[in-house]
Scaffold this motif. Structure first.
Motif, mmCIF file in Angstrom:
data_model
loop_
_atom_site.group_PDB
_atom_site.id
_atom_site.type_symbol
_atom_site.label_atom_id
_atom_site.label_comp_id
_atom_site.label_asym_id
_atom_site.label_seq_id
_atom_site.Cartn_x
_atom_site.Cartn_y
_atom_site.Cartn_z
ATOM 1 N N GLY A 20 8.113 60.988 95.823
ATOM 2 C CA GLY A 20 7.218 61.732 94.945
ATOM 3 C C GLY A 20 6.240 60.850 94.198
ATOM 4 N N LEU A 21 6.554 59.547 94.063
ATOM 5 C CA LEU A 21 5.652 58.627 93.381
ATOM 6 C C LEU A 21 4.476 58.214 94.257
ATOM 7 C CD1 LEU A 21 8.262 56.253 91.669
ATOM 8 C CD2 LEU A 21 6.975 58.117 90.603
ATOM 9 N N VAL A 67 17.955 58.146 94.908
ATOM 10 C CA VAL A 67 16.677 58.517 94.271
ATOM 11 C C VAL A 67 15.552 58.609 95.297
ATOM 12 C CG1 VAL A 67 17.366 57.487 92.082
ATOM 13 C CG2 VAL A 67 16.122 56.088 93.739
ATOM 14 N N LYS A 68 15.907 58.856 96.569
ATOM 15 C CA LYS A 68 14.912 58.847 97.643
ATOM 16 C C LYS A 68 13.786 59.845 97.387
ATOM 17 C CE LYS A 68 16.083 60.865 101.410
ATOM 18 N NZ LYS A 68 16.729 61.200 102.695
ATOM 19 N N ARG A 69 14.116 61.058 97.018
ATOM 20 C CA ARG A 69 13.082 62.072 96.819
ATOM 21 C C ARG A 69 12.158 61.707 95.661
ATOM 22 N NH1 ARG A 69 15.873 68.050 97.710
ATOM 23 N NH2 ARG A 69 16.449 67.736 99.907
ATOM 24 N N SER A 70 12.743 61.157 94.611
ATOM 25 C CA SER A 70 11.909 60.769 93.465
ATOM 26 C C SER A 70 10.952 59.659 93.854
ATOM 27 C CB SER A 70 12.799 60.326 92.299
ATOM 28 O OG SER A 70 13.644 61.380 91.894
ATOM 29 N N LEU A 71 11.415 58.710 94.677
ATOM 30 C CA LEU A 71 10.555 57.603 95.091
ATOM 31 C C LEU A 71 9.404 58.107 95.950
ATOM 32 C CD1 LEU A 71 13.186 54.838 95.954
ATOM 33 C CD2 LEU A 71 11.666 54.934 93.976
#
Length: 839
Positions: free
Chosen positions: A377-378, A371-375
Motif C-alpha cells: 500500500g505504500l 505486514v505485506k499488504r501494508s508495504l
C-alpha cells in the motif's frame, strides 16, 4: 561403484554431523550472551528485511519477465521525428500495413486507449477500453478463462462488434455469471457481443496506469467507419503506437536494422510525406522497458541505498563480533593448545555468524509476511505491475542468499582474528580476559570509518532529494490549485457518425454551456469551467492534445509543423485557475464555432515561435490538414501543467467552443462538501444526458500531490534509510570508543591518580573518535560525489555537486560522531583510580 557411493556418503555424513555440532554450539554460545544476540539479530534483521522488501518491488517491476509466453519477442513500435525533436508522435494506417508486410513480425497490433460509457446497467459506468487489432491476444499468446478471443485473421472493416472483458468487470458488472458469453452490452451507443472473459490478474501491458486498468477490448480493423479518409494518409497519426511480436529467432537488434532499411526505402518512395528535415524513424522498444517507463532509475537507486544500509549493519555486527572474539581469545587459545585445528575453529566462528544472520533473516521474513499488504500500500499506484509485488519464492530466495552472504561477510573478521591468534602470548596473560591487538584495533577502526563513509553517502543523497522535492513543491505553479475540484465525463463517440448526438462543435458547445450553468448552482461553488480532459499535472493518454501547428511566415507558411502541447478550454478556465494574463486578451464567450478561430499561448511558446517579435495577432494552423487559420489573441504566464519537474514548455489554449472534444474535465472552484460533491456533479451532468458517467472526482491539490508520488516515495525511503544508517553509525562509533575506554581502564586510572584532569581524559577519548569521523567523512564525500552524479536524473533545481547539502550532511554526521564519543568519554572520567589500578 557401490563402494565409492558409500565412501562419499560417509564423508557427507561426517560433514553434516560436524555442521550440526557447530550449529548447536553456536546456539548455546548465543544463549549465554542474550543481550549481544538480540542486538546483533535485530540489526541484521533490519538490513535483510529492508533489502528484501525493496527487492520484491524491483523483482516484480524490473526483473520479472512479462507474464506472457516468450516475452523477449514482444516490442512496442514508436515513430519519431528526430529532426523536429519529437518522439513517439503516433503511427498511420499505411505505416502499420507496411510493418505487417515487412517480414519482421508475426503480428502487429495498433492499440488505442479510450474511456468509454458502459450503459444498460443500473447506472452508467466509465470503463477503460483498448481498441486493438483482431490479432492482439494471439500476439500476446494468452487465453481467456471463459469463451474465446478474436480470430487473428478477421479482416472486418471497422469494429467487428465483438468484445473481450476483464475478470474484474465480469465480477463487478455481471456478478461472475458464467452465461455472460453472448450477452450484448452498450458501449457509448454501440452494441457489442461479449465473446470472452480474461483470467484474473491479466493486465494490458501498457505504459500508463489507465491503459493497465483496461476492462474492455473491442477488435478494430483500423480502417472504415468511424475513421474517415485519413486512414489512407501516410502521415495521419491516428493511433499512438503499436505492439508487435518478433518472428522466432530474430533479435531486437536484427529487427531494428531491418526496420531501418524499410524506413529508408519508404522515405525515398514518399519524400513529400517524409521530408529529410523531419528525419522520420521507427524505433523498436522492448515491451518490458516500455511498461517500466521512468520508474527504473528511482527503484534501482532505492535498491542501492538499502544495500548500503545492509552493509552498514554488517559492519556493526562485525565490530561486535570482533569485540567478542577478543574476550574469547583465551578460550580459543586453549582449544588450539588442546589440538583444535585453526580451520575447525574458523568454521565454528563462521557458523556462529551465519546462525546470527539466519535468525535475523527468519525474523525479517516473518515481519514482511505479516505486514505485506501494508508495504504494498505504500508503493505509488503509478508504479507498474503493482499487483505482481509479493513476498514470493524469489523474494524468499533473495532473503536466504542475503542472510548467508551477510553472515559470511561479518563473520570474516572474528575468523581472521582466530587464525592470527598468538596462542603462547594469550596463555601467558595473567588476566582472565584479553586485550585486542594492534591489527584487530586497526580493523575495528576501519569498519567504523566504512560505516561513516556509507552513512554520509546516504545522508547526502537524501539531502539532495529532499532539497529537490522541496523546491518542486514550492516552485510557482502558474495556477492556483486551492479549493478546486475536478471531475471527468465523456461524450459518446459512436461508430456510426450519424448516431452521434454531439456530431458538431455547436452540439458539444451546447452541452458544455448547460453543464456550466447547472454546476454553478451547486452550494459553495463560485466558478465553473470545462476543459478537454487534460487536467494540469494529470494527463491520461486519451486526454492529451498535441497540436502540430504550422506557423504563418509572411506570405508563406512554414514547411514543417511544430509540436506543442495544448488544452481546449472554456473562457472561465483562466480565471478559475488564477492564471496571469501578460498581454492581449483571454478567450471569451463569443469565441464560438461560427467566429474566427483564436488561441491563447504561453510565454514560452511566444518566444519559441516568434523570437524578437510580438506574437499577438500572429496566425497558425492547428494541424497540417487544417484549412482555417487561428489567430493568437493573448499571452499568459507559463504554468507547470505538464510536470512539476519542468517548466517553460510551449503550450496553446484553444476555445472548447470552437473544437470538438469528447473527453471533458469539469473544474469547480469553491468551498464544497467533499462527501457529496461527486454525487452532486453526477446529478447535474446526467440531468443533461442520463447516459453519461461521471468519474475521477478529486481535488486539484490531490492531483498536484499525486504527480510527484514516485519522487515522494523515493525521497521518503531514502531519508528513512539515511536516518537508519546514521543511527547505526552512531552505534558503531560508540561501540568502538566504549570498547577502547574499557581496554584502557587501567591506563585511565593511572592518569587520574597522577593528577590528570577529567577534561584531559575527555579530550583524549574524543580525539580518537573524531579522527575516525574525519576519515569516514573524507571517504564519504568522495563516494557521495560519485553517487550524486548517477542520480542527477532524479534531481530538479539542485546540482549534483550542491555544496550546502554535502556540508550539512558532513556537519550532521560529525555531530552524531561527537555524541557517540561523548558518552564513553564521560564514563571514563568517572573511573575510580583505586579500582582501575587493581583491574
Amino acid at each position: 561403484v557401490h563402494e565409492i557411493s558409500r565412501d562419499e556418503w560417509g564423508w557427507f555424513g561426517t560433514w553434516a554431523e560436524r555442521l550440526v555440532q557447530d550449529v548447536r554450539f553456536a546456539l548455546r554460545t548465543l544463549r549465554r550472551a542474550p543481550g549481544f544476540a538480540i542486538v546483533a539479530v535485530l540489526t541484521i534483521a533490519l538490513g535483510i528485511g529492508a533489502s528484501t522488501a525493496i527487492f520484491s518491488v524491483v523483482n516484480a517491476t524490473l526483473l520479472h519477465p512479462l507474464p506472457f509466453p516468450r516475452p523477449e519477442q514482444l516490442v512496442r513500435i514508436e515513430d519519431d521525428l528526430a529532426g523536429l525533436g519529437a518522439r513517439d508522435v503516433g503511427m498511420s494506417v499505411p505505416e502499420w500495413q507496411d510493418l505487417q508486410r515487412s517480414g519482421v513480425f508475426d503480428y502487429v497490433s495498433p492499440t488505442w486507449f479510450d474511456d468509454n460509457n458502459l450503459t444498460g446497467l443500473a447506472r452508467p459506468q466509465r470503463v477503460g477500453l483498448l481498441s486493438v487489432a483482431p490479432n492482439y491476444f494471439a500476439l500476446l499468446s494468452v487465453k481467456p478463462q471463459l469463451g474465446v478471443t478474436f480470430d487473428p485473421a478477421d479482416a472486418t472493416p471497422g469494429f467487428n462488434e465483438q468484445a473481450v472483458i476483464s475478470d474484474g468487470l465480469w465480477r463487478r458488472a455481471f456478478g461472475g455469471d458464467s452465461n455472460v458469453i453472448g450477452r450484448i452490452v452498450q458501449l457509448d451507443s454501440d452494441s457489442y457481443r461479449i465473446i470472452g472473459v480474461m483470467p484474473p490478474g491479466f493486465q494490458a501491458p501498457g505504459r500508463t496506469r489507465e491503459e493497465r486498468s483496461t476492462e474492455v477490448w473491442p477488435a478494430f480493423g483500423f480502417r472504415g467507419a468511424p475513421l474517415d479518409a485519413a486512414t489512407v494518409e501516410r502521415r495521419a497519426s491516428l493511433f499512438p503506437n503499436a505492439v508487435a511480436r518478433l518472428k522466432s529467432g530474430l533479435s531486437i537488434d536484427d529487427a531494428q536494422r531491418r526496420i531501418d532499411a524499410l524506413v529508408e526505402t519508404l522515405r525515398r518512395q514518399f519524400p513529400a510525406d517524409y521530408p529529410t528535415r523531419s528525419d522520420w524513424r521507427v524505433r523498436l522498444v522492448p515491451l518490458k522497458d516500455d511498461v517500466v517507463g521512468d520508474v527504473r532509475q528511482p527503484l534501482l537507486f532505492l535498491f542501492g541505498a538499502v544495500v548500503l544500509v545492509l552493509l552498514i549493519g554488517c559492519a556493526n555486527v562485525a565490530n561486535v563480533l570482533l569485540a567478542r572474539a577478543t574476550t574469547r581469545s583465551r578460550e580459543i587459545a586453549v582449544r588450539q593448545a588442546l589440538g583444535g585445528a585453526p580451520s575447525r575453529l574458523t568454521r565454528q566462528l563462521l557458523t556462529e555468524s551465519v546462525v546470527l544472520s539466519a535468525l535475523g533473516g527468519i525474523i525479517a521474513v516473518t515481519m514482511l509476511l505479516a505486514v505485506k499488504r501494508s508495504l504494498v500500500g505504500l508503493v505509488p499506484d503509478s508504479v507498474p505491475r503493482l499487483n505482481d509485488i509479493s513476498i514470493n519464492g524469489g523474494a524468499l530466495s533473495f532473503a536466504f542468499a542475503v542472510a548467508l552472504i551477510a553472515g559470511a561477510i561479518f563473520g570474516l573478521a572474528p575468523a581472521w582474528h582466530a587464525r592470527r591468534l598468538d596462542v603462547n602470548r594469550v596463555l601467558k596473560q595473567e588476566g582472565r580476559g584479553s586485550t585486542a591487538g594492534r591489527e584487530q584495533n586497526r580493523m575495528r577502526r576501519a569498519l567504523v570509518v566504512a560505516e561513516f563513509a556509507l552513512s554520509l553517502v546516504l545522508l547526502s543523497a537524501a539531502g539532495l532529494l529532499v532539497r529537490s522535492f522541496w523546491g518542486m513543491l514550492h516552485a510557482p505553479l502558474g495556477f492556483d490549485a486551492k479549493d478546486v475540484t475536478v471531475a471527468r465525463t465523456r461524450l459518446p463517440y459512436p461508430n456510426d457518425p450519424k448516431e452521434d448526438l454531439y456530431a458538431t462543435v455547436g452540439d458539444a458547445a451546447s452541452f458544455v454551456r448547460e453543464v456550466i450553468r447547472r454546476c454553478k448552482s451547486l452550494p459553495g461553488v463560485e466558478d465553473v469551467a470545462l476543459g478537454n480532459g487534460a487536467v494540469p499535472l494529470d494527463h491520461p493518454q486519451q486526454d492529451q492534445t498535441q497540436f502540430r501547428v504550422v506557423v504563418e511566415r509572411g506570405a508563406a507558411q512554414a514547411d514543417q509543423p511544430v509540436f506543442v502541447d495544448g488544452s481546449d478550454v472554456t473562457p472561465g478556465y483562466f480565471h478559475l485557475l488564477r492564471m496571469q494574463l501578460l498581454r492581449g486578451r483571454l478567450l471569451d464567450e463569443f469565441d464560438a464555432d461560427q467566429r474566427p478561430s483564436v488561441a491563447v499561448i504561453n510565454e514560452t511558446m511566444a518566444r519559441a515561435l516568434w523570437p524578437n517579435e510580438d506574437a499577438l495577432g500572429k496566425r497558425l494552423k492547428l494541424s497540417p490538414r487544417a484549412t482555417v487559420w487561428t489567430t493568437v489573441v493573448g499571452i499568459v504566464a507559463d504554468a507547470r501543467t505538464e510536470s512539476l519537474a519542468t517548466t517553460g514548455a510551449p503550450h496553446l489554449y484553444a476555445s472548447l467552443y470552437q473544437v470538438e472534444r469528447k473527453h471533458l474535465a469539469i473544474f469547480l472552484r469553491g468551498h464544497v462538501e467533499p462527501s457529496t460533491i461527486a454525487r452532486q456533479i453526477r446529478e447535474q451532468v446526467q440531468a443533461v444526458n442520463s447516459a453519461l458517467p461521471v468519474f475521477g472526482v478529486t481535488t486539484l491539490g490531490e492531483t498536484v500531490s499525486a504527480s510527484v508520488a514516485v519522487r515522494r516515495f523515493s525521497m521518503e525511503l531514502i531519508a528513512l534509510f539515511a536516518l537508519t544508517a546514521l543511527f547505526l553509525a552512531a552505534l558503531g562509533i560508540y561501540g568502538v570508543v566504549a570498547y577502547m575506554v574499557g581496554e584502557r581502564t587501567h591506563e585511565i586510572g593511572v592518569r587520574l591518580a597522577l593528577g590528570a584532569q577529567p577534561r584531559d581524559i575527555v579530550r583524549t577519548v574524543m580525539r580518537h573518535g573524531v579522527r575516525l569521523a574525519i576519515a569516514g567523512t573524507g571517504l564519504g564525500l568522495a563516494g557521495a560525489l560519485i553517487v550524486s552524479r548517477a542520480m542527477a536524473g532524479l534531481l530538479v533545481g539542485v546540482r549534483p555537486t550542491d555544496v550546502p547539502t554535502f556540508g550539512l550532511a558532513s556537519v550532521v554526521l560529525t555531530i552524531v560522531a561527537l555524541a557517540g564519543c561523548y558518552l564513553p568519554a564521560r564514563r571514563a572520567t568517572r573511573v575510580d583510580p583505586m579500582v582501575a589500578l587493581r583491574d
